[in-house]
Enzyme design. Structure first.
Site, PDB file in Angstrom:
ATOM      1  N   GLY A  25       0.792  -1.155   0.070  1.00  0.00           N
ATOM      2  CA  GLY A  25       0.038  -0.047  -0.026  1.00  0.00           C
ATOM      3  C   GLY A  25       0.724   1.101   0.156  1.00  0.00           C
ATOM      4  O   GLY A  25       0.422   2.400   0.450  1.00  0.00           O
ATOM      5  N   ALA A  26       2.044   1.232  -0.461  1.00  0.00           N
ATOM      6  CA  ALA A  26       2.960   2.179  -0.449  1.00  0.00           C
ATOM      7  C   ALA A  26       2.584   3.390  -1.358  1.00  0.00           C
ATOM      8  O   ALA A  26       3.339   4.482  -1.157  1.00  0.00           O
ATOM      9  CB  ALA A  26       4.292   1.582  -0.858  1.00  0.00           C
ATOM     10  N   VAL A  75      -1.836  -7.765  -3.584  1.00  0.00           N
ATOM     11  CA  VAL A  75      -1.400  -8.510  -2.580  1.00  0.00           C
ATOM     12  C   VAL A  75      -2.493  -9.392  -2.067  1.00  0.00           C
ATOM     13  O   VAL A  75      -2.006 -10.432  -1.305  1.00  0.00           O
ATOM     14  CB  VAL A  75      -0.622  -7.900  -1.366  1.00  0.00           C
ATOM     15  CG1 VAL A  75       0.671  -7.227  -1.677  1.00  0.00           C
ATOM     16  CG2 VAL A  75      -1.708  -6.727  -0.706  1.00  0.00           C
ATOM     17  N   SER A 152      -6.907  -1.585  12.580  1.00  0.00           N
ATOM     18  CA  SER A 152      -7.808  -0.417  12.848  1.00  0.00           C
ATOM     19  C   SER A 152      -8.447  -0.259  14.146  1.00  0.00           C
ATOM     20  O   SER A 152      -8.862  -1.322  14.775  1.00  0.00           O
ATOM     21  CB  SER A 152      -8.791  -0.264  11.720  1.00  0.00           C
ATOM     22  OG  SER A 152      -9.666   0.634  11.916  1.00  0.00           O
ATOM     23  N   TYR A 165     -15.241  -4.803   6.824  1.00  0.00           N
ATOM     24  CA  TYR A 165     -14.105  -3.928   7.041  1.00  0.00           C
ATOM     25  C   TYR A 165     -13.697  -4.328   8.563  1.00  0.00           C
ATOM     26  O   TYR A 165     -12.657  -4.649   8.834  1.00  0.00           O
ATOM     27  CB  TYR A 165     -14.336  -2.384   6.902  1.00  0.00           C
ATOM     28  CG  TYR A 165     -13.102  -1.615   7.283  1.00  0.00           C
ATOM     29  CD1 TYR A 165     -11.935  -1.541   6.240  1.00  0.00           C
ATOM     30  CD2 TYR A 165     -12.900  -0.929   8.392  1.00  0.00           C
ATOM     31  CE1 TYR A 165     -10.902  -0.761   6.728  1.00  0.00           C
ATOM     32  CE2 TYR A 165     -11.706  -0.267   8.570  1.00  0.00           C
ATOM     33  CZ  TYR A 165     -10.693  -0.119   7.770  1.00  0.00           C
ATOM     34  OH  TYR A 165      -9.648   0.698   7.916  1.00  0.00           O
ATOM     35  N   LYS A 169     -10.515  -6.397   9.885  1.00  0.00           N
ATOM     36  CA  LYS A 169      -9.483  -5.508  10.723  1.00  0.00           C
ATOM     37  C   LYS A 169      -9.321  -6.507  12.117  1.00  0.00           C
ATOM     38  O   LYS A 169      -8.091  -6.490  12.777  1.00  0.00           O
ATOM     39  CB  LYS A 169     -10.019  -4.071  11.068  1.00  0.00           C
ATOM     40  CG  LYS A 169      -9.771  -3.398   9.706  1.00  0.00           C
ATOM     41  CD  LYS A 169      -8.247  -3.406   9.272  1.00  0.00           C
ATOM     42  CE  LYS A 169      -7.948  -2.482   7.932  1.00  0.00           C
ATOM     43  NZ  LYS A 169      -6.814  -2.369   7.307  1.00  0.00           N
TER      44      LYS A 169
HETATM   45  N1  LIG Z   1      -7.153   6.426   6.802  1.00  0.00           N
HETATM   46  C1  LIG Z   1      -7.694   6.086   8.072  1.00  0.00           C
HETATM   47  O1  LIG Z   1      -8.364   6.638   8.802  1.00  0.00           O
HETATM   48  C2  LIG Z   1      -7.340   4.440   8.436  1.00  0.00           C
HETATM   49  C3  LIG Z   1      -7.537   4.193   9.873  1.00  0.00           C
HETATM   50  C4  LIG Z   1      -7.598   2.953  10.417  1.00  0.00           C
HETATM   51  C5  LIG Z   1      -6.882   2.123   9.514  1.00  0.00           C
HETATM   52  N2  LIG Z   1      -6.756   2.440   8.270  1.00  0.00           N
HETATM   53  C6  LIG Z   1      -5.766   1.455   7.537  1.00  0.00           C
HETATM   54  O2  LIG Z   1      -4.678   1.843   7.086  1.00  0.00           O
HETATM   55  C7  LIG Z   1      -4.377   1.443   5.587  1.00  0.00           C
HETATM   56  C8  LIG Z   1      -3.958   2.369   4.702  1.00  0.00           C
HETATM   57  O3  LIG Z   1      -4.950   3.307   4.563  1.00  0.00           O
HETATM   58  P1  LIG Z   1      -5.099   4.740   3.890  1.00  0.00           P
HETATM   59  O4  LIG Z   1      -6.085   5.434   4.540  1.00  0.00           O
HETATM   60  O5  LIG Z   1      -3.820   5.190   3.647  1.00  0.00           O
HETATM   61  O6  LIG Z   1      -5.658   4.546   2.485  1.00  0.00           O
HETATM   62  P2  LIG Z   1      -5.158   4.728   0.849  1.00  0.00           P
HETATM   63  O7  LIG Z   1      -6.435   4.281   0.014  1.00  0.00           O
HETATM   64  O8  LIG Z   1      -4.692   6.227   0.886  1.00  0.00           O
HETATM   65  O9  LIG Z   1      -4.024   3.885   0.753  1.00  0.00           O
HETATM   66  C9  LIG Z   1      -4.056   2.462   0.532  1.00  0.00           C
HETATM   67  C10 LIG Z   1      -3.213   1.883  -0.513  1.00  0.00           C
HETATM   68  O10 LIG Z   1      -3.425   0.458  -0.790  1.00  0.00           O
HETATM   69  C11 LIG Z   1      -3.278   0.227  -1.983  1.00  0.00           C
HETATM   70  N3  LIG Z   1      -3.844  -1.208  -2.168  1.00  0.00           N
HETATM   71  C12 LIG Z   1      -5.254  -1.311  -2.127  1.00  0.00           C
HETATM   72  N4  LIG Z   1      -5.421  -2.596  -2.349  1.00  0.00           N
HETATM   73  C13 LIG Z   1      -4.299  -3.367  -2.780  1.00  0.00           C
HETATM   74  C14 LIG Z   1      -3.885  -4.742  -2.949  1.00  0.00           C
HETATM   75  N5  LIG Z   1      -4.769  -5.585  -3.134  1.00  0.00           N
HETATM   76  N6  LIG Z   1      -2.518  -4.848  -3.485  1.00  0.00           N
HETATM   77  C15 LIG Z   1      -1.770  -3.960  -3.324  1.00  0.00           C
HETATM   78  N7  LIG Z   1      -1.867  -2.506  -2.768  1.00  0.00           N
HETATM   79  C16 LIG Z   1      -3.297  -2.389  -2.587  1.00  0.00           C
HETATM   80  C17 LIG Z   1      -4.028   1.032  -2.605  1.00  0.00           C
HETATM   81  O11 LIG Z   1      -3.678   1.307  -4.275  1.00  0.00           O
HETATM   82  C18 LIG Z   1      -3.473   2.447  -1.955  1.00  0.00           C
HETATM   83  O12 LIG Z   1      -2.319   2.888  -2.573  1.00  0.00           O
HETATM   84  C19 LIG Z   1      -5.533   0.376   5.219  1.00  0.00           C
HETATM   85  O13 LIG Z   1      -5.501  -0.875   5.648  1.00  0.00           O
HETATM   86  C20 LIG Z   1      -6.578   1.135   6.187  1.00  0.00           C
HETATM   87  O14 LIG Z   1      -7.812   0.129   6.567  1.00  0.00           O
HETATM   88  C21 LIG Z   1      -6.723   3.539   7.922  1.00  0.00           C
END
Ligand SMILES: NC(=O)c1ccc[n+]([C@@H]2O[C@H](COP(=O)([O-])OP(=O)(O)OC[C@H]3O[C@@H](n4cnc5c(N)ncnc54)[C@H](O)[C@@H]3O)[C@@H](O)[C@H]2O)c1
Length: 266
Positions: A25-26, A75, A152, A165, A169
């Site tokens: 998710g980089a 992934v 999360s 979701y 998590k």
């Molecule tokens: N933003 C929040 O408030 C929050 C809170 C709690 C947990 N999270 C968790 O943090 C993580 C990142 O969230 P974010 O808000 O930065 O989201 P984001 O959408 O900005 O980034 C997620 C990234 O994961 C990549 N991705 C998605 N499916 C994929 C796959 N199958 N293979 C490879 N890459 C994949 C996407 O292309 C994207 O670049 C997630 O797991 C999310 O559930 C986020």
């Protein structure tokens, strides 16, 4: 006088000295911030994302470090994760840390949730962690390294319209404990991080599209604001580092007090 910080063991334990780390998710949000903090601490960043177009920045070695590399892979696919490991193994025999950040969500009510929607979220968020951990464990064992998995606060509580979701998590939290239980004897650690509301492109889009409300998200925390991605990434990188050498099997909550606050009473 010698600089007392130059060989300070506490600071040294936070440094990666070129060690390779994988971040899924980089390309965006929390994953991107993890890449930046790892690079600041001298890691060789190997960034993975399903969306190649947003990964281009990883090649900017001024931000992500001299040896940073980008890999496009889904992934949630067993085949893709196996092929990713084969590509990475060509250049690296061991990995210091695998950080599983890739994830997505779906705001469908339980009654309307279709089986294919459920399967998609479980595959992206939870099965991906299983696949990445199983595939890279031998390489992480060679360095007595660590896994950090992004769960999360929604894995700790129930939230309306978030069945798949929240379930995924919660699954990450206990999958991480399970991995920690089975790999501890080889010196490998596994921890999860439970972020609260974090201002990432995904969250911003949901505010812009009116699917959620920023003020409400902020008011549900004790600090009255959302986290920046860097505030989550710093904890992730600490857990991945030797500075956290006695932490394993933990679920670290980084939520500005969201989960200890049940709201004002009359
Ligand atoms: N933003 C929040 O408030 C929050 C809170 C709690 C947990 N999270 C968790 O943090 C993580 C990142 O969230 P974010 O808000 O930065 O989201 P984001 O959408 O900005 O980034 C997620 C990234 O994961 C990549 N991705 C998605 N499916 C994929 C796959 N199958 N293979 C490879 N890459 C994949 C996407 O292309 C994207 O670049 C997630 O797991 C999310 O559930 C986020």
């Amino acid at each position: 006088m010698a600089d007392r910080h130059s060989d300070n063991p506490t600071l040294a334990s936070l440094r990666f000295d070129g060690a390779p780390v994988i971040v899924t998710g980089a390309g965006s949000g929390i994953g991107r911030a993890c890449c930046e903090v790892f690079a600041d601490l001298g890691a060789t960043v190997l960034g993975v994302d399903v969306d190649g177009s947003i990964l281009e920045g990883i090649a900017d070695t001024a931000i992500y470090g001299e040896n940073a590399k980008a890999f496009v892979a889904d992934v949630s696919s067993e085949e893709a994760v196996h092929s990713l490991a084969q590509q990475i193994a060509k250049d690296y025999s061991s990995i210091a840390s695998v950080v599983n950040v890739a994830g997505t969500n779906d705001n469908t009510s339980f009654r309307s949730l279709k089986f294919d929607q459920w399967n998609r979220i479980l595959a992206t968020n939870l099965s991906s962690v299983f696949l990445m951990t199983r595939e890279f464990l031998p390489m992480v064992e060679r360095r007595r390294g660590s896994f950090v998995n992004i769960a999360s606060t929604y894995g700790l509580v129930g939230v309306r319209n978030n069945t798949s979701y929240c379930t995924s998590k919660a699954g990450i939290i206990n999958l991480t404990r399970q991995v920690a239980t089975e790999v501890g004897s080889s010196g490998v650690r596994a921890n999860s991080v439970c972020p609260g509301p974090t201002l990432t492109p995904r969250r911003q889009l949901s505010f812009d599209e009116g699917r959620s409300n920023r003020l409400e998200a902020e008011q549900r925390t004790l600090l009255g604001r959302m986290a920046s991605p860097a505030e989550i990434a710093r904890v992730v990188v600490f857990l991945a580092s030797e500075a956290a050498s006695y932490i394993t099997g933990a679920a670290i909550v980084v939520d500005g007090g969201q989960t200890v606050f049940i709201g004002p009473h009359d």
